[in-house]
Each structure stands twice: as C-alpha cells, then as structure tokens.
Design an enzyme around this catalytic site. Structure first.
Site, mmCIF file in Angstrom:
data_model
loop_
_atom_site.group_PDB
_atom_site.id
_atom_site.type_symbol
_atom_site.label_atom_id
_atom_site.label_comp_id
_atom_site.label_asym_id
_atom_site.label_seq_id
_atom_site.Cartn_x
_atom_site.Cartn_y
_atom_site.Cartn_z
ATOM 1 N N CYS A 1 0.818 -1.228 0.000
ATOM 2 C CA CYS A 1 0.000 0.000 0.000
ATOM 3 C C CYS A 1 0.847 1.270 0.000
ATOM 4 O O CYS A 1 0.406 2.302 -0.492
ATOM 5 C CB CYS A 1 -0.927 0.009 1.194
ATOM 6 S SG CYS A 1 -2.123 -1.309 1.060
ATOM 7 N N HIS B 1 -3.941 6.893 1.407
ATOM 8 C CA HIS B 1 -4.136 5.585 0.769
ATOM 9 C C HIS B 1 -5.533 5.100 1.152
ATOM 10 O O HIS B 1 -5.937 5.176 2.316
ATOM 11 C CB HIS B 1 -3.076 4.604 1.261
ATOM 12 C CG HIS B 1 -3.453 3.184 1.017
ATOM 13 N ND1 HIS B 1 -3.794 2.733 -0.235
ATOM 14 C CD2 HIS B 1 -3.600 2.122 1.862
ATOM 15 C CE1 HIS B 1 -4.123 1.451 -0.148
ATOM 16 N NE2 HIS B 1 -4.013 1.062 1.110
ATOM 17 N N ASN C 1 -10.024 -0.802 -2.245
ATOM 18 C CA ASN C 1 -8.599 -0.591 -1.975
ATOM 19 C C ASN C 1 -7.810 -1.124 -3.171
ATOM 20 O O ASN C 1 -7.802 -2.329 -3.417
ATOM 21 C CB ASN C 1 -8.228 -1.344 -0.682
ATOM 22 C CG ASN C 1 -6.759 -1.240 -0.327
ATOM 23 O OD1 ASN C 1 -5.940 -0.780 -1.135
ATOM 24 N ND2 ASN C 1 -6.408 -1.668 0.868
HETATM 25 N N1 ACO Z 1 -18.743 -10.018 5.378
HETATM 26 C C1 ACO Z 1 -19.380 -10.338 6.526
HETATM 27 N N2 ACO Z 1 -18.752 -10.619 7.669
HETATM 28 C C2 ACO Z 1 -17.423 -10.564 7.649
HETATM 29 C C3 ACO Z 1 -16.688 -10.262 6.498
HETATM 30 C C4 ACO Z 1 -17.404 -9.977 5.320
HETATM 31 N N3 ACO Z 1 -16.801 -9.660 4.159
HETATM 32 N N4 ACO Z 1 -15.365 -10.287 6.792
HETATM 33 C C5 ACO Z 1 -15.261 -10.606 8.090
HETATM 34 N N5 ACO Z 1 -16.504 -10.776 8.610
HETATM 35 C C6 ACO Z 1 -16.871 -11.121 9.985
HETATM 36 C C7 ACO Z 1 -15.764 -11.806 10.735
HETATM 37 O O1 ACO Z 1 -15.776 -13.193 10.489
HETATM 38 C C8 ACO Z 1 -16.105 -11.471 12.167
HETATM 39 O O2 ACO Z 1 -17.128 -12.317 12.590
HETATM 40 P P1 ACO Z 1 -17.211 -12.850 14.122
HETATM 41 O O3 ACO Z 1 -17.382 -11.603 14.938
HETATM 42 O O4 ACO Z 1 -18.383 -13.742 14.119
HETATM 43 O O5 ACO Z 1 -15.901 -13.538 14.364
HETATM 44 C C9 ACO Z 1 -16.693 -10.049 12.072
HETATM 45 O O6 ACO Z 1 -17.101 -9.902 10.690
HETATM 46 C C10 ACO Z 1 -15.728 -8.956 12.436
HETATM 47 O O7 ACO Z 1 -14.495 -9.194 11.741
HETATM 48 P P2 ACO Z 1 -13.280 -8.199 11.888
HETATM 49 O O8 ACO Z 1 -12.157 -8.727 11.040
HETATM 50 O O9 ACO Z 1 -13.017 -7.934 13.337
HETATM 51 O O10 ACO Z 1 -13.910 -6.891 11.205
HETATM 52 P P3 ACO Z 1 -13.398 -5.407 11.245
HETATM 53 O O11 ACO Z 1 -14.437 -4.537 11.785
HETATM 54 O O12 ACO Z 1 -12.017 -5.274 11.810
HETATM 55 O O13 ACO Z 1 -13.307 -5.073 9.680
HETATM 56 C C11 ACO Z 1 -11.580 -4.846 8.030
HETATM 57 C C12 ACO Z 1 -12.440 -5.811 8.857
HETATM 58 C C13 ACO Z 1 -12.501 -4.054 7.141
HETATM 59 C C14 ACO Z 1 -10.644 -5.679 7.198
HETATM 60 C C15 ACO Z 1 -10.793 -3.887 8.969
HETATM 61 O O14 ACO Z 1 -10.195 -4.623 9.999
HETATM 62 C C16 ACO Z 1 -9.728 -3.092 8.257
HETATM 63 O O15 ACO Z 1 -10.004 -2.252 7.428
HETATM 64 N N6 ACO Z 1 -8.454 -3.278 8.622
HETATM 65 C C17 ACO Z 1 -7.343 -2.498 8.088
HETATM 66 C C18 ACO Z 1 -7.073 -2.775 6.648
HETATM 67 C C19 ACO Z 1 -5.843 -2.019 6.193
HETATM 68 O O16 ACO Z 1 -5.595 -0.899 6.558
HETATM 69 N N7 ACO Z 1 -5.013 -2.650 5.384
HETATM 70 C C20 ACO Z 1 -3.769 -2.009 5.004
HETATM 71 C C21 ACO Z 1 -3.694 -1.783 3.588
HETATM 72 S S1 ACO Z 1 -3.916 -3.229 2.604
HETATM 73 C C22 ACO Z 1 -2.309 -3.715 2.081
HETATM 74 O O17 ACO Z 1 -1.302 -3.236 2.515
HETATM 75 C C23 ACO Z 1 -2.246 -4.803 1.112
#
Ligand code: ACO
Length: 356
Positions: A116, A283, A313
């Site tokens: 990223c 980003h 993203n």
């Molecule tokens: N649809 C429905 N439910 C989902 C999905 C989905 N697509 N994905 C995960 N869930 C569920 C999980 O299984 C979990 O269920 P549980 O509570 O029963 O266990 C619940 O949703 C919560 O999951 P989390 O992973 O805790 O969700 P979160 O609110 O953290 O959101 C996300 C996930 C969007 C990925 C977030 O954590 C995020 O944006 N993180 C940072 C991403 C980032 O900055 N990346 C860096 C750049 S990318 C790169 O460098 C390549």
C-alpha cells in the site's frame, strides 16, 4: 538546485463495476457489512486474460505522459509499484516498458514491493533521481490486478471484499522553480508484523520464519533432503494457502496510529501545520481509517480526497488514482499543498508533501 515536480498524472480503472450485492451472491457477506466496516460500495475488476497489471499501467502512463507534454520515449526511468505483478519475475517495470513500446532506449526499470505504501516509496526514489540530476523524466506507477488472486470463498471474505483493480501514474520531472515540487518524503517500516498482512505462498521461506516465531504450521513440505515443491506444495493448494491474509483489526489499529504520525513528521520537517494542507490524499484502505486521520488532523471534508466508495482498496494504485481524480476535479491547483500518505503490509508507511 534542481527540484522534482509532478508534471502529469493519469489513471485507469477497468470498465467492469462489481457491487457488494454481487459479492454477496458468491460468498457469505452483505452490502451492509461492507459499507459499514469499510465504506466501499463498488470496485472495478479487470477483464480476465485481456487486461493485466502492466497493461492497465500502460494506459495510465500514456495519459500521464500526455499531460506532462512528453512522449513515452522521453521517459528516462520507470519505477513500478505493485503487489500483484504479471509474473513472479521479471517485474512489471520491464513489461510496462514493452507495453509502451519504448524498449529501444534501454532506459532502466525498477520494481518496488511495498504494497500500500509502494507508490510513495516509488515517488521518493524518483524524487532522489531527479533532484540529483540523474534523470529528467521518471515514470512512477502503482497498479494492481487484485481480482485475479483473491479467495472468493467465505474463507477469504475479510480480504476479498476490500480490494479492487486499477492503475495510476505520474511523471516526476526536473524543475528549477524553487516554489514548486516535492518538498519532502518520509519512509518507514517495521518488519516485526510482516505476517499480519501478507501473501506468503508461493515463496522460498520453507517455513523458516514460522519456526523461528515458534508457530507450528504445516505447509506440507517434502523431507528436507528432497528438491522442489518448496514455493508451492500440494498441501498449500489443497488448503487454499496461496491467498493474501490479514488480521484486519490489528492492521487497523496500527494504521490509525501511523498515518497521523508520518503526516506530522513531514509537516514538521518543512515547518508547516495540518491547516496548511489544501488536499490530503490518504491511501484508500478503509473509509473509517481516512475519517479517523481527518479528525485527528482537524481537516474539513474538502481537504481530504476519498474514492474508496467507488474503487475499493487498489493498494499501490490507490494514491495515484486518487491524486489524479482530485486533480481532474479541479481540487488541486497551482501553489496548493498536497499531502500523500499510506500505510500497509510490511508494515511500511510513508508520506510526501508536494507544492503543486
Ligand atoms: N462479510 C461479513 N462478515 C465478515 C466479512 C465480510 N466480508 N469479513 C469478516 N466478517 C466477519 C468476521 O468473520 C467477524 O465475525 P465474528 O465476529 O463472528 O468472528 C466479524 O465480521 C468482524 O471481523 P473483523 O475482522 O473484526 O472486522 P473489522 O471490523 O475489523 O473489519 C476490516 C475488517 C474491514 C478488514 C478492517 O479490519 C480493516 O479495514 N483493517 C485495516 C485494513 C488495512 O488498513 N489494510 C492495510 C492496507 S492493505 C495492504 O497493505 C495490502
């Protein structure tokens, strides 16, 4: 003293728009979950077998060259950032050179693997080359074809709903104008958390890092005295262990800490304040992250460009696509202070300040 300025910007996203509802038909997810957690409504996917990371990059690059009023043949050097290259090797830089039809000059091409923050690392490399007078026109590209390598089963839903395809490009050009150009770039990394957001296989790690971390993980390697089946084993294929993985909440917490830090570091370096920023291009990892950063820096809505709602993203492509969109919308004018910032896998994070 020479400075480097951004002389032209271009971007390309594939025609096909994929909605959250479409994804909810192939995996256990909902439009509501995706929008609430990430802000994403749609993303673009490339045409399989017809488009690729370097072909999209070539379209963006041609637009950037045209706007910089140079012919692609005038590019002295290419810096290409991607995590979804066409080939494991050679890198996309040389493929882009071929796509542009500019191989006759034999200008150098460098590939950057910083996910990223890849575009910002690439921009900083270009800045150094241009400031020292080594090159006059450097083509800097960030491009990704994520849709070819995501896990579209329920197992991969936390990662696959986030990513989209696209490419962005800029021409970094030498200028004598001391009032314009790249003022500073800040680059950081911390490999402690390398596996928290990673695409591990295929690779030559042979389980080394996992053993060192005391993590028992069976990759299905053959006995140590046999050759081959190291990059990708039948077990990896059977387990689907050849997709990107992410500990989302952990990455989120790091991102909201590092984004403001690296922006403040750049501002302090040149004696400016957050209020001096005319346009922040973060980003596009998650709309919630960008909104947190905006609040932390006390910026208004028209000081921040967000397009993750439409593009998802696009990793290394996200900053140049957003920069180009903001410029096309007339939101970046001569003399404006533009701040670019990114955080991602590695972890790596970076910022740049540009007087447009
Ligand atoms: N649809 C429905 N439910 C989902 C999905 C989905 N697509 N994905 C995960 N869930 C569920 C999980 O299984 C979990 O269920 P549980 O509570 O029963 O266990 C619940 O949703 C919560 O999951 P989390 O992973 O805790 O969700 P979160 O609110 O953290 O959101 C996300 C996930 C969007 C990925 C977030 O954590 C995020 O944006 N993180 C940072 C991403 C980032 O900055 N990346 C860096 C750049 S990318 C790169 O460098 C390549």
């Amino acid at each position: 003293m020479l400075r480097s300025k951004i002389a032209g910007v271009g971007y390309y996203v594939p025609e096909r728009v994929v909605t959250n509802d479409e994804l909810s038909q192939i995996m256990d997810t909902t439009d509501e979950w995706i929008q609430e957690r990430t802000g994403i409504q749609t993303r673009h996917y490339g045409k399989k077998h017809e488009e690729t990371t370097s072909s999209m990059a070539a379209i963006a690059a041609k637009i950037a060259c045209e706007r910089a009023k140079i012919a692609p043949e005038e590019v002295d050097f290419i810096v290409f950032a991607t995590l979804s290259p066409d080939y494991y090797f050679p890198g996309c830089g040389v493929l882009l050179q071929r796509e542009l039809g500019i191989t006759s000059r034999e200008a150098g091409a460098l590939d950057i693997r910083n996910q990223c923050s890849g575009f910002l690392y690439a921009l900083s490399v270009a800045d150094q080359f241009v400031k020292t007078g080594m090159y006059k026109n450097v083509l800097v590209v960030g491009a990704e074809m994520h849709s070819m390598g995501l896990d579209f089963s329920d197992r991969g839903r936390n990662v696959s709903v986030i990513f989209g395809d696209g490419a962005g490009a800029v021409i970094v050009q030498a200028t004598d104008n001391q009032k314009q150009g790249i003022l500073t770039t800040k680059l950081h990394s911390d490999g402690t958390y390398a596996e928290k957001l990673a695409f591990i296989n295929p690779g030559a790690h042979g389980g080394y890092h996992f053993k060192k971390m005391g993590e028992e993980r069976d990759f299905g390697y053959p006995p140590a005295d046999t050759y081959g089946e190291i990059f990708i084993t039948p077990k990896m294929i059977a387990d689907g262990d050849y997709y990107p993985n992410m500990e989302g909440p952990f990455v989120f917490k790091m991102a909201v800490q590092k984004f403001p830090e690296v922006i403040m570091e750049a501002l302090e370096d040149v004696g400016l304040q957050p209020s001096d920023i005319n346009m922040l291009i973060p980003h596009q990892a998650n709309l919630r992250i960008s909104q947190f950063v905006q609040r932390k820096l006390g910026l208004s809505d028209d000081q921040v460009w967000n397009n993750i709602q439409r593009f998802g993203n696009t990793t290394a492509a996200s900053v140049p696509i957003a920069l180009c969109e903001a410029w096309e919308a007339g939101k970046i004018k001569e003399g404006d202070l533009v701040c670019l910032a990114a955080f991602g896998s590695g972890f790596t994070w970076a910022s740049a300040l540009i007087r447009w």
